[in-house]
Design an enzyme around this catalytic site. Sequence first.
Site: not given
Ligand code: SF4
Length: 333
Positions: A113, A143, A181
């Site tokens: 992402c 992550e 995130t």
């Molecule tokens: S939750 Fe937030 S950081 Fe994770 S893939 Fe979705 S937009 Fe991206």
Amino acid sequence: MSIDLGTPTLLPPGEAERAVLLAAPRGYCAGVDRAVITVEKALDLYGAPVYVRKQIVHNKHVVRTLEERGAIFVEEIEEIPEGATVVFSAHGVSPMVHAEAAERSLKTIDATCPLVTKVHHEARRFANDGYRILLIGHEGHEEVEGTAGEAPDHITLVETPADVDDLEFPEGTKLSWLSQTTLSVDETMETVRRLREKFPQLEDPPSDDICYATQNRQVAVKEIGKDADLVIVVGSANSSNSVRLVEVALEAGAKASYRVDDASEIEDAWFEGVTTVSVTSGASVPEDLVEGVLGLLADRGYPDARAVQTAEESLIFSLPPELRRDLKAAGKA
Ligand code: SF4
């Protein structure tokens, strides 16, 4: 004179005031949408099998559907035959994983992402400027492994506000913080508050690391959860943002909250004395799974859901450039 009060409606006790609240926004975020489409398009373009390192997104239904189309999910690069095509998941990978893929001459498509990539950039920048980086996140989460791998010698993991008590650094250490995130916004801010209290020199990242989708879903679940008897969160057990939604719903005042992968996991006992049921879903959850839950509620005599909108989302990410280039070359862009 008599007044006609009409025929009393025979409803089970409590049924007249039943309500179903549906969070908006919920479900797929821009990063998940992009990652899932990346695997689908890679399968169309290159043919099966396409290898995917780790679950492309943390949802077992999504993974199963892509497996049926020819994706092969592996844990590590060494499981992939030389020269094959691999997609990196939305959670991101460390530079070491890129190097391992290059050693095996893999064709790589990076579906990390862009909001995770941004955190990787921040980690490299702080490390280059000589900071010790306090990375707030959960040990073992993909992550966190990817972000920590950008600057392993500079990163200290902080999992909870209580962890701050144990941190000590030599006088004059330059400190900054970053985060995963998909954390609880409130808990992360409490961790940062304690860090700043103990280390006044702490530097903030240039922008929020907890992404817009995580924040929006937490605001929405607070709204639908505060007066709810029961909050059902659709999402997989390894989905950090889904698990956080259960915690946030309970903190907001919900009497009970459960996470389910789909409607089949809902238990009869949860509905005892329940009039208001609220429903939401994590950022990696396809909408048909939410519809399954709403269908089950309807079968139990609950009314149609009322959407409670707390934010609008319109963000879309373009596909990874390496895939766009190949799609264009094949006339499929
Ligand atoms: S939750 Fe937030 S950081 Fe994770 S893939 Fe979705 S937009 Fe991206």
